[in-house]
Write a protein that holds these residues in place. Structure first.
Motif, PDB file in Angstrom:
ATOM      1  N   THR A   1       0.639  -1.399  -0.153  1.00  0.00           N
ATOM      2  CA  THR A   1       0.132  -0.281   0.068  1.00  0.00           C
ATOM      3  C   THR A   1       1.169   1.466  -0.098  1.00  0.00           C
ATOM      4  O   THR A   1       2.664   0.909   0.677  1.00  0.00           O
ATOM      5  N   ILE A   2       0.224   2.413  -0.371  1.00  0.00           N
ATOM      6  CA  ILE A   2       1.050   3.861  -0.461  1.00  0.00           C
ATOM      7  C   ILE A   2       1.282   3.700   1.618  1.00  0.00           C
ATOM      8  O   ILE A   2       2.688   3.859   1.130  1.00  0.00           O
TER       9      ILE A   2
ATOM     10  N   THR B   1       2.900   9.839   3.675  1.00  0.00           N
ATOM     11  CA  THR B   1       2.820   9.577   2.493  1.00  0.00           C
ATOM     12  C   THR B   1       2.004  10.030   1.201  1.00  0.00           C
ATOM     13  O   THR B   1       2.495  10.180  -0.241  1.00  0.00           O
TER      14      THR B   1
ATOM     15  N   VAL C   1       5.266  10.466  -0.865  1.00  0.00           N
ATOM     16  CA  VAL C   1       5.250   8.935  -2.091  1.00  0.00           C
ATOM     17  C   VAL C   1       4.115   9.302  -3.386  1.00  0.00           C
ATOM     18  O   VAL C   1       4.188   9.497  -4.335  1.00  0.00           O
ATOM     19  N   THR C   2       2.801   9.085  -2.807  1.00  0.00           N
ATOM     20  CA  THR C   2       1.488  10.863  -3.756  1.00  0.00           C
ATOM     21  C   THR C   2       1.852  11.169  -4.709  1.00  0.00           C
ATOM     22  O   THR C   2       2.320  12.228  -5.531  1.00  0.00           O
TER      23      THR C   2
ATOM     24  N   SER D   1      -1.184   6.839  -7.595  1.00  0.00           N
ATOM     25  CA  SER D   1      -2.150   5.622  -7.483  1.00  0.00           C
ATOM     26  C   SER D   1      -0.937   4.870  -6.563  1.00  0.00           C
ATOM     27  O   SER D   1       0.138   4.587  -7.201  1.00  0.00           O
ATOM     28  N   LYS D   2      -1.432   3.412  -6.489  1.00  0.00           N
ATOM     29  CA  LYS D   2      -1.620   2.225  -5.424  1.00  0.00           C
ATOM     30  C   LYS D   2      -0.797   1.727  -7.331  1.00  0.00           C
ATOM     31  O   LYS D   2       0.219   0.689  -8.203  1.00  0.00           O
TER      32      LYS D   2
ATOM     33  N   LEU E   1       2.527   3.034  -8.687  1.00  0.00           N
ATOM     34  CA  LEU E   1       3.760   2.320  -8.145  1.00  0.00           C
ATOM     35  C   LEU E   1       3.956   1.333  -8.816  1.00  0.00           C
ATOM     36  O   LEU E   1       4.924   0.474  -9.262  1.00  0.00           O
TER      37      LEU E   1
END
Length: 194
Positions: free
Chosen positions: A29-30, A41, A44-45, A50-51, A54
């Motif tokens: 998950t993120i 988070t 990362v985003t 989105s996952k 990624l």
């Protein structure tokens, strides 16, 4: 100091690959990846909206690593096709990690056409690499597409078995099986008149 955004994306992808290899796609998950990377988070985003994005990027990194190892082995030992094919199998810690992640991606791809398309493309590229290896080592006179598909299946079969029963697949047995696979694939793909 300027941030190297490409390096940060690769770092995040490496963490995602580690999580996927160890625990599967569902664990990647993120929030989990951000925690493992010691990022927020939001950080990362910033790189992956989105996952799914990624996952796609992580698979691309994973595939690029495999391609680079294959190309390096091919250049270092151009007369030993087994050496290059070995880089595609689950025989060492780096390849076992890669194969565990591949298996998780394949499982997800069974229900996700987007991932399935990416994996089909990567598989086609791997088969093309094998054909290039065979052409360089053995020349023409064979249906290299046919031989390469068979060898790809052998590599995948060895790797699946080596993941669950590594004691049965030491590197010496993998090398021998790959050599026998090359001989069988070429024998079965010999063009008439060659």
């Amino acid at each position: 100091m300027a941030i190297d955004h490409d390096a940060r994306r690769r770092h995040i992808a490496e963490i995602a690959i580690d999580v996927i290899a160890a625990e599967g796609i569902g664990a990647a998950t993120i929030r989990r990846i951000a925690s493992e990377a010691r990022f927020s988070t939001a950080a990362v985003t910033h790189y992956f909206a989105s996952k799914q994005e990624l996952l796609v990027w992580s698979f691309a990194v994973l595939s690029a690593q495999g391609d680079a190892r294959f190309d390096q082995a091919f250049v270092e030992h151009p007369d030993d096709p087994v050496h290059a094919l070995l880089t595609f199998t689950a025989w060492c810690p780096a390849n076992i990690r890669r194969w565990r992640a591949y298996l998780a991606f394949w499982d997800a791809a069974a229900r996700d056409e987007g991932l399935a398309a990416i994996i089909r493309d990567a598989t086609a590229a791997g088969i093309a690499d094998i054909a290039r290896l065979l052409r360089a080592t053995y020349g023409e006179g064979h249906d290299l597409a046919k031989a390469s598909r068979l060898l790809n299946s052998i590599v995948q079969g060895i790797s699946l078995q080596a993941i669950v029963a590594p004691q049965d697949w030491p590197v010496e047995i993998i090398r021998t099986t790959l050599a026998e696979g090359i001989a069988a694939a070429l024998a079965g793909a010999r063009l008439t008149g060659s």
